[in-house]
Design an enzyme around this catalytic site. Sequence first.
Site, short mmCIF file in Angstrom:
data_model
loop_
_atom_site.label_atom_id
_atom_site.label_comp_id
_atom_site.label_asym_id
_atom_site.label_seq_id
_atom_site.Cartn_x
_atom_site.Cartn_y
_atom_site.Cartn_z
N ARG A 233 0.82 -1.23 -0.16
CA ARG A 233 0.02 -0.10 0.02
C ARG A 233 0.93 1.31 0.08
NH1 ARG A 233 -4.22 -1.88 -1.68
NH2 ARG A 233 -5.54 -0.04 -1.12
N GLU A 262 -3.04 7.79 -6.21
CA GLU A 262 -2.85 7.29 -7.11
C GLU A 262 -4.15 7.71 -8.16
OE1 GLU A 262 -3.15 3.02 -6.61
OE2 GLU A 262 -1.42 2.81 -5.37
N HIS A 280 0.13 0.22 -10.05
CA HIS A 280 -0.62 -0.57 -8.88
C HIS A 280 -1.15 -2.14 -9.90
CE1 HIS A 280 -3.52 -0.46 -5.38
NE2 HIS A 280 -3.14 -1.92 -5.76
#
Length: 541
Positions: A233, A262, A280
């Site tokens: 994370r 993000e 990601h």
Amino acid sequence: MYRVLITDNLSPAGLKILEDNPEIEVDVRSGLSPEEVREALKSADGIIIRSATKLTEEILQGQPRLKAIVRAGVGVDNIDRVAATREGIIVMNTPAGNTTSTAEQTIALMMALARNIGPAYATMKEGKWERKKLTGTQVAGKTLAVIGLGRIGLSVAQRAQGLEMKVIGYDPFMSAERAAEFGIELYKEVDEIVKHCDFLTVHTPLTDETRDLINAERIATMRPGVRIINCARGGIINEDDLADALESGKVAGAACDVFTQEPPENRRLIDAPNMLATPHLGASTDEAQEMVALEAAEIITDFLTKNEIRHAINMIPVSGAEMADLKPHIELGHRLGLFLSQQTSGSLKKVQIQYRGEVAEKQTKLITSSFTAGLLSHSFEAEINIVNATVFAKDRGIDISEDKSTEVGTLSTLISATVETEDGKFSAAGTIFGQDFLRLTKLDEFYLDGYLDGNLLIYRHNDVPGLIGYIGTVLGNHKVNIAHMALGRLQNQPGGEAIAVLNVDGDVPDEAIAEVSSHKDVSCVKLIKMPPATAPLSWLQ
């Protein structure tokens, strides 16, 4: 029929599980604004989300129908778990679905760092041939530190060992003996493990404790030339501190698949030298997408239709079979709490619940939560249920403790509760006959056999002849029918203090209660309102 709202993309295989279930109606709506999500949840029993949907406190407040949130993935930082718990909403995730894909992404980034794959590719695209400049390092024989030894961390460790790496680990919830079974040398402190590695990877959730876990102070104690990977994370590694370390050369390379924001607007870390960044992609494989969707669909289906709780973030996990076995005990606990909430007076201070016999071997924390929900049900406007009961009790400073013994007494199962208030102590105990018959077996110091359902007229009195007849006449005059009567007295002979619990049909007029209270041998009268016999709990159907 249960309605499940889906606001993010879910694979067709997951949707099919939901659509094929005759008890579930599927509502797929992506791209909703926060206001639209809040409105859509008013008619939903459950919701499946991924990372795009943010479930904030504002969205979750005042959603009486919503029972469960399932995150198709591991991270739940896009869900306000405190707000969900306070609203009595179970939060579950799918930890197994993307384990392999995320572990593979971690290993891929580690290998790319070691062999300078990113810059080699970039220079080749520019028409350059910088073979000597891009000399890398072997991973075989190097030490990898894995911080967080959950499913993904252990999966990474297993793969690293296959690459002939030495693996050391840190996890406050794993014993050294258990880590040794996986071939991992366990460290007790993060400050120590970071000093002894060539590569470091983090696999913890993002919490207040893990935020900025890897920062400038810890990086300063690492070996020169260490390489750092984050596929967990954003925020676990302080991005500015990592950028400083890359610019200074203290850290030879870093690879991040996740970021604090993000997509990132601050490009300082991404543009730092020897930085490898991916958008990601940890769970972005066809296999992982399908597996998390299947798992999410199965979890919410089993919860809504079987009361099964799997991979819960804010509650004890329990299988459908366990819940079926626990259900009558949860019902009994709730009714005892509801009973005592109307029997006591004064501010609550402390509660002790005793489990004796067979029930002591079950998941008693769920029964305790159910008892607490009943005890607090008259104190809050919000619905108190098995999820949020202990939170509300803690907010009020109420100390709740359990005492368990498997020793069987007169009854095979007995649940007793003592509530301490500023006015004194009040207690009640109950048991289960068969699977459905809930009984009140003790009230304060009096033993009896009462029914825990419907309207209960309770009066304390002197054990004298003619009183029962008087009570019956008074109630008859007011058209109140007695369905059942249970008597208890302190001594097994006439005279002394006694108590009676009458199950009556319908309401008891205030005039009838006043007339009963006026008798010289009656010291106290109370009307307790309980659910009808076999009535299910609204949050356990």
